[in-house]
Scaffold this motif. Structure first.
Motif, PDB file in Angstrom:
ATOM      1  N   GLN A  17      31.612  17.375  10.771  1.00 16.48           N
ATOM      2  CA  GLN A  17      32.076  17.582  12.135  1.00 16.48           C
ATOM      3  C   GLN A  17      32.011  19.061  12.510  1.00 16.48           C
ATOM      4  N   THR A  18      32.385  19.916  11.568  1.00 14.92           N
ATOM      5  CA  THR A  18      32.335  21.357  11.833  1.00 14.92           C
ATOM      6  C   THR A  18      30.911  21.826  12.070  1.00 14.92           C
ATOM      7  N   LEU A  19      29.982  21.398  11.226  1.00 15.86           N
ATOM      8  CA  LEU A  19      28.592  21.831  11.362  1.00 15.86           C
ATOM      9  C   LEU A  19      27.902  21.202  12.570  1.00 15.86           C
ATOM     10  N   ALA A  20      28.323  19.974  12.933  1.00 15.78           N
ATOM     11  CA  ALA A  20      27.682  19.287  14.066  1.00 15.78           C
ATOM     12  C   ALA A  20      27.955  19.993  15.390  1.00 15.78           C
ATOM     13  N   ARG A  21      28.984  20.821  15.414  1.00 17.48           N
ATOM     14  CA  ARG A  21      29.302  21.568  16.637  1.00 17.48           C
ATOM     15  C   ARG A  21      28.477  22.838  16.775  1.00 17.48           C
ATOM     16  N   ARG A  22      27.723  23.187  15.728  1.00 17.42           N
ATOM     17  CA  ARG A  22      26.893  24.380  15.770  1.00 17.42           C
ATOM     18  C   ARG A  22      25.524  24.029  16.346  1.00 17.42           C
ATOM     19  N   GLY A  23      24.937  24.963  17.041  1.00 23.08           N
ATOM     20  CA  GLY A  23      23.654  24.690  17.684  1.00 23.08           C
ATOM     21  C   GLY A  23      22.460  24.885  16.790  1.00 23.08           C
ATOM     22  N   ASP A  24      22.625  25.541  15.623  1.00 21.93           N
ATOM     23  CA  ASP A  24      21.453  25.922  14.845  1.00 21.93           C
ATOM     24  C   ASP A  24      20.789  24.756  14.131  1.00 21.93           C
ATOM     25  N   THR A  25      21.470  23.601  14.046  1.00 19.69           N
ATOM     26  CA  THR A  25      20.851  22.438  13.407  1.00 19.69           C
ATOM     27  C   THR A  25      20.349  21.419  14.440  1.00 19.69           C
ATOM     28  N   ALA A  26      20.347  21.793  15.722  1.00 16.75           N
ATOM     29  CA  ALA A  26      19.882  20.879  16.766  1.00 16.75           C
ATOM     30  C   ALA A  26      18.377  20.652  16.637  1.00 16.75           C
TER      31      ALA A  26
END
Length: 713
Positions: free
Chosen positions: A283-292
């Motif tokens: 959940q924490t990482l999914a809020r970051r844009g760099d893995t979009a």
């Protein structure tokens, strides 16, 4: 230097992650030690301390928060190491748990079982009828006492159960959710007659309407209570002896933390909590844009399917726009009970899943039986002779026999090949053919289960990214993601993927969930709704305070379980904050209509049927400490350092060994990329990049693999 430490105990390995004040992450892994899991717990801390150049006694005093994903309760239920429980209930209701609910008997069962009506059976009871006792009392739905409880009768019933050898009690009375005074009265008498007995009150498990579900919750809590109390007491003493003088935080299935004292009182909260930790970290990482994905809006949280593949199971969760899917009930086999949980489903497919030949059909099967930590795969050379998926991965060339867990465990290719050949011999198959067949079976099985779960919740898996972690997630994810039609796989934080659940524990918040039955139809009883919101938030605040959380640090979230008045299943809806007026009620109805349309389709809406609020839910959250789970900073260009080539069998292309480039994952940093087919070896996990796939490192250190779904076979 101060640290936050997260520990996750799996069926095969125990992972420990320490995050220092500067955000540097150190990971340690040791074998799990069933049934004495506290040994593996302390061993994992020892590995981290040694990596930091310290002893455990030097390390623990600098730990600000020690947080634990605990599977002891789950394991006790699976292995039958439970207490002898006596159930006390209202006269006339002794059969409730045995009758179950009609449709509920099929809860958590496979489609094949449900379709085979002649094979339907009730499960073995959690408590035998011989250990159920009734007392004459009655409370009405509004809490009015219609028949008082007789203390002498209670004493007689309790003593009778003690004479039967009962060591734990479950007390579940009719309408105790409206007035728990009789349950409290029985609890006091039990304490007088059996001071050391473990006691669970149904009213203390959850405040929801549902006699059967509350009874099951109370019984399950008492079944594992003594085992959990013993484990946590031993673990806390071991920590104290090593210099740790703070409270131990325990992960719950709701996705947050409680202190160890509350976990000992309500161990049911920990059932299934291990797999939940990985969802919290995702959940924490999914809020970051760099893995979009390329071309996606980096400001919009990702849709994510989590795939935590360890030694025993694949645990799957779904996050829509970084919000985990939750449910208000949990299951123990066919028994359903009220405990809110993040919805994580387990599939019997892990590195330790045993490969065997089905006697009747003569076909290769995988799982659900697992070799576990002891004896483990045949390759471990610990006495295991039955082949597992790890053995198959080794023979196919995915794993390096000399670099498993930093080389801490040497894998025997000969032992794996011999075990696989024994399965294939009656079928005229070589070890390599059995390995390829087994891995293909397990990859397709995982894809099928993930597809069913996501579609059942109204989601198309092709609209999601797969976050793959656990010791085996990065080995298999690029294969089953391709089968799903998923365009992107993310291996969170690269080399930390094998311990990502422990990292999720370290990044978790304190969480209290309070619920209350409302049963209010539209137009809603706003006075009662406002009163319930106030009571729920006050109760949640008090529970937070009892765990040492400051009031200013607590954030509240409201939600409501709603349905159309002619239906029986609810939809969980985010509820507005503040004081409720007619306008607020209309907003809540509009949110229900939107969510119902998303799950079931716009044509299924029935606004004319009327709306009903069944349950109000308040979640109180408070951060332990802000933890930045990222590995960004180091950058580079080109490819990571080469480790040469080795022959790999890519089952989708036949059984020929293909010389495949192998890279050192320790040097795989932001700005670098690798084209498949390739193998990237990290100290604690292996990344398998299949043909036509490209792996790159994101800004925060996660590996992102772009899948060419047109190449799917």
């Amino acid at each position: 230097m101060k640290y936050v430490v997260g520990i996750d105990i799996g069926g095969t390995f125990t992972d420990c992650v320490a995050i220092d004040s500067n955000g540097q992450i150190t990971i340690g892994k040791s074998s799990s030690t069933p049934p004495n899991f506290d040994q593996g717990f302390m061993n994992a801390i020892g590995v981290v301390a040694e990596t930091l150049g310290r002893t455990v006694e030097e390390f623990l005093p600098d730990v600000e928060a020690l947080l634990h994903g605990c599977t002891v309760g789950t394991n006790a239920l699976v292995e039958g190491r439970t207490a002898k429980v006596g159930l006390i209930t209202t006269a006339g209701h002794a059969e409730s748990m045995f009758i179950m609910r009609g449709g509920g008997r099929l809860t958590n069962q496979s489609p094949d079982y449900i379709a085979h009506v002649a094979a339907h059976r009730k499960p073995a009871p959690l408590v035998p009828r011989s250990l159920v006792r009734v007392v004459n009392e009655r409370v009405a739905f509004d809490g009015t006492v219609l028949a008082k409880l007789d203390d002498d009768e209670v004493r007689s019933v309790v003593q009778d159960l003690l004479d039967e050898g009962v060591t734990a009690f479950a007390v579940s009375l009719l309408w105790s959710v409206a007035n728990d005074s009789h349950e409290q009265q029985i609890s006091k008498i039990i304490a007088e007659l059996a001071p050391h007995a473990f006691v669970s009150l149904a009213s203390g498990m959850v405040s929801r309407i549902g006699e059967y579900e509350r009874t099951v919750a109370a019984v399950v809590n008492s079944l594992i209570g003594p085992e959990m109390t013993s484990y946590l007491s031993t673990t806390r003493q071991s920590l104290a002896n090593a210099g740790f003088d703070r409270e131990l935080g325990i992960m719950t299935c709701s996705g947050g933390l409680v202190d160890a004292s509350l976990a000992q009182e309500r161990p049911i909260l920990t059932i299934g909590s291990g797999p939940v930790a990985g969802v919290v970290g995702s959940q924490t990482l999914a809020r970051r844009g760099d893995t979009a994905p390329p071309g996606a809006d980096r400001n919009v949280p990702l849709n994510v399917i989590t795939a935590d593949m360890g030694g025993t199971t694949l645990d799957v969760g779904v996050l829509a726009r970084a919000v985990p899917k939750t449910r208000s009930t949990s299951w123990l086999g066919q028994f359903e009970y009220f405990v809110p949980t993040i919805d994580v489903r387990s599939v019997g497919a892990g590195g330790g899943s045993i490969i065997h030949r089905h006697e009747s059909t003569g076909t290769i099967r995988v799982g659900p039986e697992s070799a576990g930590a002891n004896p483990g795969p045949a390759a471990f050379m610990r006495g295991g002779t039955r082949p597992t998926i790890t053995d198959a991965d080794l023979v196919l060339g995915y794993l390096n026999p000399d670099y498993f867990l930093k080389g801490g465990i040497h894998l025997s290719v000969d032992a794996s090949r011999e075990a696989l050949a024994a399965v294939g011999e009656p079928l005229g198959m070589s070890a390599e053919e059995v390995a390829a067949a087994a891995v293909r079976i397990v990859d397709n099985h995982m894809a099928d289960e993930i597809r069913l779960l996501s579609i059942h919740e109204g989601h198309d898996p092709r609209d999601f990214s797969v976050f793959a972690f656990g010791g085996n997630g990065a080995v298999h994810a690029t294969a089953f993601a391709r089968e799903l039609g998923v365009s992107q796989v993310v291996v969170p934080l690269g080399d930390l993927a094998s311990g990502f659940s422990a990292l999720g524990v370290a990044a978790s918040e304190f969480l209290v969930v309070e619920e209350a039955g409302a049963m209010s139809g539209y137009p809603f009883d706003l006075h009662r709704i406002n009163t319930l919101w106030k009571e729920l938030e006050e109760t949640a605040s008090a529970r937070m305070a009892s765990q040492g959380v400051k009031a200013d640090d607590v954030v509240y979230e409201r939600s409501a379980e709603m349905r159309y008045t002619q239906q029986v299943h609810e939809v969980l809806v985010s509820a507005p904050d503040g004081y409720y007026t007619d306008e607020t009620a209309d907003e809540l109805v509009a949110r229900f209509e939107n969510e119902y349309s998303r799950v079931y389709g716009e044509t299924s809406l029935m606004p004319g049927a009327g709306h009903l609020i069944r349950t109000l839910v308040v979640k109180a959250r408070a951060k332990v400490r802000t933890v930045d789970i990222s590995r960004g900073g180091t950058t580079g260009t080109g490819r990571p350092p080469s480790k040469g080539e080795r022959g790999v069998i890519w089952y989708e292309n036949g059984l020929e060994r293909v010389p495949t480039p192998t890279y050192d994952g320790s040097g795989f940093v932001t700005g670098m990329s690798v084209e498949g087919p390739a193998i990237v070896e990290y100290p604690d996990t292996t990344l398998v990049v299949r043909g036509k796939q490209i792996a790159r490192v994101s800004e925060t250190g996660s590996v992102v693999i772009d899948i060419n779904i047109e190449e799917k076979n």
